[in-house]
Design a protein around this motif. Structure first.
Motif, short mmCIF file in Angstrom:
data_model
loop_
_atom_site.label_atom_id
_atom_site.label_comp_id
_atom_site.label_asym_id
_atom_site.label_seq_id
_atom_site.Cartn_x
_atom_site.Cartn_y
_atom_site.Cartn_z
N LYS A 528 0.85 -1.19 0.00
CA LYS A 528 0.00 0.00 0.00
C LYS A 528 0.88 1.25 0.00
O LYS A 528 1.95 1.26 0.62
CB LYS A 528 -0.90 0.04 1.24
N THR A 533 -1.90 3.32 3.95
CA THR A 533 -1.40 2.42 4.98
C THR A 533 -1.94 2.85 6.34
O THR A 533 -1.72 3.97 6.78
CB THR A 533 0.14 2.44 5.02
N ASP A 537 -2.12 -1.67 9.76
CA ASP A 537 -1.22 -2.27 8.77
C ASP A 537 0.23 -2.19 9.26
O ASP A 537 0.98 -3.16 9.20
CB ASP A 537 -1.33 -1.56 7.42
N TRP A 538 0.59 -1.01 9.69
CA TRP A 538 1.97 -0.78 10.16
C TRP A 538 2.30 -1.71 11.34
O TRP A 538 3.34 -2.36 11.37
CB TRP A 538 2.11 0.68 10.57
N GLN A 541 2.63 -5.51 10.25
CA GLN A 541 3.91 -5.78 9.58
C GLN A 541 5.04 -5.84 10.59
O GLN A 541 5.88 -6.74 10.56
CB GLN A 541 4.22 -4.69 8.56
N ASN A 583 5.04 2.06 -2.97
CA ASN A 583 3.82 1.52 -2.36
C ASN A 583 4.05 0.35 -1.40
O ASN A 583 3.27 -0.60 -1.38
CB ASN A 583 2.84 1.07 -3.47
N ASN A 584 5.08 0.41 -0.60
CA ASN A 584 5.27 -0.68 0.39
C ASN A 584 6.05 -0.17 1.61
O ASN A 584 6.97 -0.82 2.07
CB ASN A 584 5.94 -1.90 -0.23
N ALA A 586 5.31 0.05 4.83
CA ALA A 586 5.28 -0.76 6.05
C ALA A 586 6.18 -1.98 5.89
O ALA A 586 6.98 -2.32 6.79
CB ALA A 586 3.86 -1.18 6.36
#
Length: 697
Positions: A528, A533, A537-538, A541, A583-584, A586
């Motif tokens: 994301k 995010t 999500d954070w 991960q 887009n990544n 996290a």
């Protein structure tokens, strides 16, 4: 006295065996498998069986008498035709005329090779003379607990006469070999009414004119001895129970066993690394809870098959069951020093200039009252079997003490077996161990993808593997693909939960004795951009990969430090730990966290001989749980391609234009943890087919 069994019903037929197998050999294999499948009859790889018959000589066409006998190192329960040695009976018996006497009987082992019939098959064992010289078509030599109990009783000869009359004859202890074969030949000839004999300090031998008769005679001796012990033996053969030494509740004793396991493995591995096995079998707990524990354990085992695997005697912790772990650890270390000194004295007392060098002074068996037994060997099977043999020895002591008193063969005779030139030659013929033999590996997230490939490679290189995964069913299935529980086990591990990690580590050390090689592979990914995010999500991960790797490394480092054997921790990080992809945030941030954990722990754990390295893969699509869970679809959307083309897409953007597979990552882990890079720590190895932007600087 119980009467010997009558002759078998003539309607009994032998198992036809493998097509083309001689009927006598087929019947022998079937009989051996039946006898060997019941632990009351013999222990794993213990004993041997034989059959005689006639067959055509392939050169002359003449009928010749042959002997088929279980070969050296085989197991009766799983015996096949390939495990038999076939010998010419006339040539074997002709060796009597050239026998140079008991002082030189070891020479007959080499002479036995001149009696072999045909090619292939197994090497003849040291007991082959017994089978060939006894005038009976079928002979069984076994190591049943009940029979050895009589064989090791102080008045075993009188007990043999009392229990069996003249149908079973006592044979005083003699080391296995040609002379023992001659002795039993003479006993059979001079006692035509006998169906077998008790071999002092050793086991039993029985015979018959048919395979069925030999088997029945063997079972009759075993069962008759067992029933006599049960009916006439003392109720308390190990003496009175000792207060405070009784078994702890199951959960408590297994927790204590897991806490002690790293220390005990370190003790057993001072001379050379060993794999461990733990059991809290009822026989062990009973033995450890009674007053005769120390004196009986000090006498050691008797049957050669026992002490060759268990060492002459065990190390016994002399503290009560509820003693604190810290006190137990301190006392175990004191006892270890005393054990090593005692073993060295045993070696020095009996060795001469022809003796092989001492093979090591560490115990193979460690008994902990209230908890259970730890056994050790060069691999898990050897460790497990050593424990099974010591349980056999406990049962033997129980039977001998129930009727009389336990009187094993002398230390001098034990030494003659343990450091026998023939035994040494057998050890020297064993193949060189694989690079990761004796190492215990724990791989997280190993039920699929990269983790499964790593576990598979490490198992192939000789390691025992613990497959840890959030999905227990899949972990166990993946472990089963690698082999039996002697090779791999599956455990459940939620790496975000410290207690769950501890439970997984406890299972690992109880299964294999300890840990040597940790692979932090568990992971997931959410693709994301920053603005999409969420905090959840954070946190997810970072909990799985940053926190999870930290928890696993912390729990396993404790084990490795306590063992004192060094070790390896490998982080499966990512190209994204050093590359700013779209887009990544996290995922990439937590991979950078893992990458720096490698550097930090390499510095901190180096003093303990623990190396910490990382692998940075990229674009591993095939078999990947992460890609299958939605990451692949998101990345494909980001790059504007079809998901099924993602692997090819990643390959084309690399310098080498090659797709990266899980096996490529497994290869890197294998090399990093092998002997060639023994002086490397703090390294990150790219496995990305060449991504210039991710070059390490």
């Amino acid at each position: 006295m119980t009467n010997a069994p009558s002759a078998p019903d003539s309607s009994t037929t032998a198992d036809p065996g493998t097509p083309g197998t001689h009927p006598a050999a087929a019947a022998l294999i079937a009989r051996s498998n039946r006898l060997g499948s019941d632990p009351r009859n013999t222990n794993y790889a213990g004993g041997n069986t034989s059959a005689k018959g006639t067959a055509a000589d392939p050169v002359t066409g003449d009928e010749v008498e042959l002997l088929w006998v279980k070969g050296s190192g085989g197991d009766l329960g799983t015996l096949t035709e390939q495990g038999l040695a076939a010998l010419r009976l006339d040539r074997l018996r002709a060796l009597v005329d050239v026998y140079p006497g008991v002082e030189r009987e070891d020479e007959m082992v080499e002479a036995m090779s001149y009696t072999l019939h045909g090619t292939g098959g197994a090497a003849p064992s040291i007991d082959t003379a017994m089978h060939g010289l006894v005038e009976a078509d079928h002979v069984d030599h076994l190591h049943p607990d009940s029979g050895i109990a009589i064989a090791t009783a102080a008045d075993g000869e009188d007990l043999t006469r009392k229990i069996f009359g003249d149908q079973v004859v006592w044979v005083p202890w003699r080391r296995p070999g040609f002379q023992l074969g001659l002795d039993i030949r003479d006993i059979k000839r001079d006692n035509p009414q006998a169906v077998g004999c008790i071999l002092g300090g050793h086991g039993i031998t029985a015979w018959g004119e048919t395979s069925e008769e030999s088997e029945q005679n063997s079972l009759w001796i075993i069962d008759t001895a067992a029933k006599y012990i049960e009916q006439h033996g003392k109720a308390d053969p190990f003496g009175a129970a000792v207060a405070g030494f009784e078994a702890l509740p199951e959960a408590e004793r297994r927790a204590k066993a897991a806490a002690l396991a790293p220390t005990i493995r370190g003790i057993a591995s001072q001379d050379r690394p060993q794999v461990g096995h733990f059991t809290d079998d009822a026989a062990v707990l009973e033995f450890c809870a009674h007053e005769k524990l120390q004196p009986l354990a000090a006498l050691g085992t008797s049957c050669p098959d026992h002490f060759l695997r268990t060492k002459v005697k065990p190390l016994v912790l002399d503290l009560p069951a509820d003693a604190p772990v810290e006190d137990c650890i301190a006392r175990l270390r004191e006892l270890h020093e005393a054990y090593r000194a005692d073993y060295a004295a045993y070696y020095d007392a009996h060795a001469d200039e022809a003796s092989p060098a001492m093979r090591g002074a560490d115990p193979a068996i460690v008994l902990v009252p209230g908890v259970g037994m730890f056994s050790f060997g060069k691999d898990k099977q050897t460790a497990r079997v050593a424990g099974e043999f010591y349980i056999n020895a406990i049962n033997v002591m129980r039977g001998a003490e129930a009727l009389s008193s336990y009187a094993p063969i002398s230390d001098e005779e034990k030494f003659r077996i343990e450091y026998w030139a023939l035994e040494e030659a057998k050890l020297q013929r064993m193949p060189k161990p694989k690079t990761h033999a004796t190492r215990v590996a724990l791989v997280t997230g190993a039920a699929s993808g990269i983790g499964k490939a790593i576990a598979t490679r490490l198992a192939a290189e000789g390691a025992c593997v613990v497959i840890a995964d959030l999905d227990l069913e899949k972990a166990r299935a993946a472990a089963a693909e690698l082999g039996s529980s002697d090779v791999a086990i599956g455990v459940q591990a939620n790496v975000t939960d410290a207690e769950a990690v501890r439970r997984a580590v406890d299972e690992a050390v109880l299964a294999f004795g300890g840990l040597d090689l940790i692979v932090n592979n568990a992971g997931l990914s959410l693709s994301k951009p920053l603005l999409e995010t969420t905090e959840a999500d954070w946190d997810l991960q970072h909990d799985v990969m940053a926190k999870g790797s930290f928890l696993v490394s912390q729990a396993t480092a404790r084990v490795m430090i306590e063992q004192g054997l060094g070790g390896d921790i490998v982080y499966i990080s990512s190209k994204n730990s050093v590359f700013a992809g779209p887009n990544n945030i996290a995922y990439s941030a937590t991979k950078a966290d893992q990458a720096h954990q490698v550097r930090l722990l390499a510095v901190e754990l180096g003093e303990h001989g623990i190396r910490v390295n990382g692998v940075n893969p990229d674009g591993v699509v095939r078999g990947s749980g992460i890609f299958a869970s939605g990451w692949g679809a998101n990345r494909a959307k980001t790059y504007g391609i079809e998901e099924q083309d993602l692997g090819k897409f990643y390959a084309q953007r690399t310098i080498l234009k090659r797709e990266v597979l899980p096996e490529n990552v497994a290869n890197a882990v294998f090399v990093l943890t092998g002997p060639e890079l023994s002086h490397t720590t703090g390294l990150h190895v790219p496995v990305d087919a060449g991504v210039a932007a991710a070059f390490l600087r």
